[in-house]
Motif scaffolding. Structure first.
Motif, short mmCIF file in Angstrom:
data_model
loop_
_atom_site.label_atom_id
_atom_site.label_comp_id
_atom_site.label_asym_id
_atom_site.label_seq_id
_atom_site.Cartn_x
_atom_site.Cartn_y
_atom_site.Cartn_z
N LEU A 163 -66.37 66.89 29.84
CA LEU A 163 -67.78 66.56 29.63
C LEU A 163 -68.67 67.78 29.84
CD1 LEU A 163 -68.18 63.04 31.28
CD2 LEU A 163 -68.48 63.61 28.88
N SER A 164 -68.44 68.51 30.92
CA SER A 164 -69.26 69.70 31.20
C SER A 164 -69.11 70.73 30.09
CB SER A 164 -68.85 70.34 32.53
OG SER A 164 -69.11 69.47 33.58
N TYR A 165 -67.89 70.98 29.68
CA TYR A 165 -67.63 71.96 28.63
C TYR A 165 -68.33 71.54 27.33
CZ TYR A 165 -65.18 74.80 25.20
OH TYR A 165 -64.88 75.66 24.16
N THR A 166 -68.19 70.28 26.97
CA THR A 166 -68.79 69.78 25.72
C THR A 166 -70.31 69.88 25.75
OG1 THR A 166 -66.92 68.25 25.49
CG2 THR A 166 -68.88 67.79 24.17
N VAL A 167 -70.91 69.49 26.85
CA VAL A 167 -72.37 69.51 26.95
C VAL A 167 -72.90 70.95 26.94
CG1 VAL A 167 -74.31 69.00 28.49
CG2 VAL A 167 -72.59 67.27 28.05
#
Length: 182
Positions: free
Chosen positions: A164-168
């Motif tokens: 999630l962090s990487y995608t955001v």
């Protein structure tokens, strides 16, 4: 060592910037809103997604801003939605979280490995050790009674939080907003 000091110096310059103050305030508001959707699994175990706006602040503005932001968010979140007794150890955890993520992510190219490394550091130092230690003071429970369910939850959430962090963050980079901010 000089690289770490430079990160703190650069982050100190950020804290004086009006854009930094404005954006951290906006991400703080988003964090509080998302934090209100936290699910309490047990009395001492919760799952939430307020880490996303927080990690964006740590990535954008570095360890010093991250530490100040972490402390402010811990206190503000407690005021807005008290979840038990206030304990300064948790505020220290929030400061340390901002500093750790800031040191690993600030002014560095984002990769899934870098975010995973930051998450693992945070998981071991803050979640496994410090938070469990503070909970022993508050609950009177033994460290190794609280540790297994906390460790299981952290290990389950590690890939989810990392992806999630990487995608955001990659989405924010792709939108061009980072260039405007800097």
């Amino acid at each position: 060592m000089s690289k770490i000091l430079n990160l703190f110096k650069d982050s100190y310059k950020e804290i004086k910037n009006v854009r930094c103050i404005t954006l951290t305030s906006m991400f703080g508001a988003i964090s509080v809103a998302i934090g209100s959707l936290t699910v309490m699994v047990t009395a001492y175990l919760k799952i939430g997604f307020s880490f996303l706006p927080n990690q964006i602040v740590f990535y954008l503005f570095g360890p010093l801003v991250g530490g100040v932001y972490g402390a402010a968010m811990d206190i503000l979140t407690f005021i807005v939605k008290p979840g038990g007794v206030f304990h300064p150890g948790f505020t220290f955890n929030a400061i340390l979280t901002g500093v750790l993520y800031g040191l690993v992510l600030y002014k560095r190219p984002i990769s899934i490995h870098r975010i995973l490394m930051a998450n693992i550091l945070h998981m071991i130092i803050v979640n496994f050790l410090l938070t469990t230690y503070w909970l022993t003071f508050l609950t009177g429970s033994e460290f190794f009674v609280l540790f297994p369910p906390r460790a299981l939850k952290s290990l389950i959430m590690l890939p989810i939080e990392t992806i999630l962090s990487y995608t955001v963050i990659k989405g924010i980079e792709a939108s061009g907003i980072i260039k405007i901010i800097r």
